[in-house]
Design a protein around this motif. Sequence first.
Motif, short mmCIF file in Angstrom:
data_model
loop_
_atom_site.label_atom_id
_atom_site.label_comp_id
_atom_site.label_asym_id
_atom_site.label_seq_id
_atom_site.Cartn_x
_atom_site.Cartn_y
_atom_site.Cartn_z
N ARG A 65 0.83 -1.22 0.00
CA ARG A 65 0.00 0.00 0.00
C ARG A 65 0.86 1.27 0.00
NH1 ARG A 65 -2.03 3.19 3.70
NH2 ARG A 65 -1.14 1.92 5.38
N ARG A 66 1.87 1.30 0.87
CA ARG A 66 2.71 2.51 0.93
C ARG A 66 3.60 2.66 -0.30
NH1 ARG A 66 6.16 2.41 5.84
NH2 ARG A 66 7.04 4.32 4.99
N LEU A 67 4.04 1.55 -0.85
CA LEU A 67 4.87 1.64 -2.07
C LEU A 67 4.03 2.14 -3.25
CD1 LEU A 67 7.00 -1.62 -1.65
CD2 LEU A 67 7.80 0.75 -1.40
N LYS A 68 2.77 1.70 -3.30
CA LYS A 68 1.88 2.20 -4.37
C LYS A 68 1.59 3.69 -4.21
CE LYS A 68 -1.46 -0.13 -6.44
NZ LYS A 68 -2.60 -1.02 -6.73
N ALA A 69 1.48 4.10 -2.96
CA ALA A 69 1.24 5.53 -2.71
C ALA A 69 2.43 6.36 -3.17
CB ALA A 69 0.95 5.75 -1.23
N ALA A 70 3.64 5.82 -2.98
CA ALA A 70 4.85 6.55 -3.37
C ALA A 70 5.12 6.46 -4.87
CB ALA A 70 6.05 6.02 -2.58
N PHE A 71 4.71 5.35 -5.47
CA PHE A 71 4.93 5.13 -6.91
C PHE A 71 3.60 4.67 -7.54
CE2 PHE A 71 8.95 4.36 -4.76
CZ PHE A 71 9.84 5.14 -5.51
N PRO A 72 2.71 5.63 -7.83
CA PRO A 72 1.34 5.26 -8.23
C PRO A 72 1.27 4.40 -9.49
CG PRO A 72 1.49 7.60 -7.68
CD PRO A 72 2.89 7.08 -7.70
N HIS A 73 2.30 4.43 -10.33
CA HIS A 73 2.22 3.66 -11.58
C HIS A 73 2.88 2.29 -11.47
CE1 HIS A 73 0.53 7.14 -13.45
NE2 HIS A 73 1.57 7.88 -13.08
N VAL A 74 3.31 1.92 -10.28
CA VAL A 74 4.00 0.64 -10.12
C VAL A 74 3.07 -0.53 -10.51
CG1 VAL A 74 3.38 0.30 -7.68
CG2 VAL A 74 5.51 -0.68 -8.57
N ARG A 75 3.64 -1.50 -11.21
CA ARG A 75 2.88 -2.71 -11.52
C ARG A 75 3.02 -3.68 -10.36
NH1 ARG A 75 3.87 -4.52 -17.68
NH2 ARG A 75 3.67 -2.49 -18.68
N VAL A 76 1.93 -4.25 -9.92
CA VAL A 76 1.99 -5.19 -8.80
C VAL A 76 1.54 -6.56 -9.31
CG1 VAL A 76 1.32 -5.67 -6.43
CG2 VAL A 76 1.43 -3.30 -7.23
N TYR A 77 2.52 -7.45 -9.46
CA TYR A 77 2.25 -8.81 -9.93
C TYR A 77 2.06 -9.72 -8.73
CZ TYR A 77 4.30 -7.12 -14.33
OH TYR A 77 4.57 -6.42 -15.47
N GLY A 78 1.17 -10.69 -8.86
CA GLY A 78 0.98 -11.63 -7.75
C GLY A 78 0.04 -12.74 -8.14
N PRO A 79 -0.08 -13.75 -7.27
CA PRO A 79 -0.92 -14.90 -7.60
C PRO A 79 -2.39 -14.52 -7.73
CG PRO A 79 -0.17 -15.00 -5.32
CD PRO A 79 0.55 -13.85 -5.95
N ALA A 80 -3.03 -15.03 -8.79
CA ALA A 80 -4.45 -14.71 -9.02
C ALA A 80 -5.34 -15.33 -7.95
CB ALA A 80 -4.87 -15.22 -10.40
N ASP A 81 -4.89 -16.43 -7.35
CA ASP A 81 -5.77 -17.18 -6.46
C ASP A 81 -5.54 -16.90 -4.98
OD1 ASP A 81 -6.88 -18.34 -8.68
OD2 ASP A 81 -5.52 -20.05 -8.67
N GLU A 82 -4.97 -15.77 -4.64
CA GLU A 82 -4.79 -15.46 -3.22
C GLU A 82 -5.37 -14.08 -2.93
OE1 GLU A 82 -1.12 -16.52 -1.31
OE2 GLU A 82 -1.84 -18.54 -1.67
N PRO A 83 -5.87 -13.86 -1.72
CA PRO A 83 -6.49 -12.58 -1.38
C PRO A 83 -5.43 -11.52 -1.05
CG PRO A 83 -6.57 -14.06 0.50
CD PRO A 83 -5.89 -14.82 -0.60
N ILE A 84 -5.01 -10.76 -2.06
CA ILE A 84 -3.95 -9.77 -1.85
C ILE A 84 -4.41 -8.42 -2.41
CG2 ILE A 84 -1.53 -9.18 -2.29
CD1 ILE A 84 -1.08 -12.21 -2.89
N PRO A 85 -4.72 -7.47 -1.53
CA PRO A 85 -5.15 -6.15 -2.02
C PRO A 85 -4.02 -5.47 -2.79
CG PRO A 85 -5.58 -6.39 0.35
CD PRO A 85 -4.73 -7.55 -0.07
N GLY A 86 -4.37 -4.82 -3.89
CA GLY A 86 -3.40 -4.00 -4.61
C GLY A 86 -2.77 -4.66 -5.82
N ILE A 87 -3.06 -5.95 -6.07
CA ILE A 87 -2.49 -6.61 -7.25
C ILE A 87 -3.08 -5.97 -8.51
CG2 ILE A 87 -2.40 -8.78 -8.56
CD1 ILE A 87 -0.77 -9.17 -6.14
N THR A 88 -2.21 -5.57 -9.43
CA THR A 88 -2.69 -5.03 -10.71
C THR A 88 -2.57 -6.05 -11.84
OG1 THR A 88 -0.50 -4.13 -11.25
CG2 THR A 88 -2.02 -2.67 -10.08
#
Length: 259
Positions: A65-88
Amino acid sequence: MFNITPTPAFADNYIWLLKSEQNPEVAVVDPGDATPVLERLQSEQLSLGAILITHHHHDHTGGIRRLKAAFPHVRVYGPADEPIPGITHPLTEGDEVQLPWCSDSLRVFEIPGHTAGHIAYAGDGLLFCGDTLFAGGCGRVFDGTMAQMAASLQRIAQLPEETLLYCAHEYTQDNLGFAQLVEPENQAIAARQEATRMMRSQGQPSVPSLLSLELKTNPFLRTQNPTVIAAAEQWAKKPLSGNVALFSALRSWKDRDYD
Ligand SMILES: [Zn+2]
């Protein structure tokens, strides 16, 4: 290829930072805490282009959350099948991650067991394996199953022996203590324990680990070794057959009677 260096976080986490030649944009893997990442980016004048997440545990995701706030265009990769807020960019088996500033890509492996949707990122001769495999050991089985974890470790064991394994914690000395309990006569484990003690006393990380060394010293990858089988059967007080039964006994032994 990338230059890869760890940023320590919490008591024993490593947040891997991937940088390619002469480009200020970087990626980080599993930023559980934003503070050490932001400090490092600022001091080295780097910009965050991507976050790679392996699984949902807070010590791997708490900084998003804080890294996205500092770098709003950051791509956030992560597993589709897990509950992780902020994955783009949700990922599943076989997906390719192409970091926009870098010619190399990473391939996604689904390696469930530690968690049900855990993924790894494979590059040329390297693997970011999160909390699935550790140097000399492996992660606990939380919301996945013993059978899944056993299969995921076998999958890692099939990679080329020169693969570097970038795991997310500094657990090597503790893990090798258990490995020595399982195989007291294994000289490779004793030598590795000594080498690790030296590295740690000099403040050096003991990871990444080389798969060829894991195959010689990590009991969880050695479930076909007669000494490991005999030790696991002695602990379980019954004969064990098959990789899943052997793995489950070793994992339960370490959970209940070692850690
Ligand atoms: Zn975890």
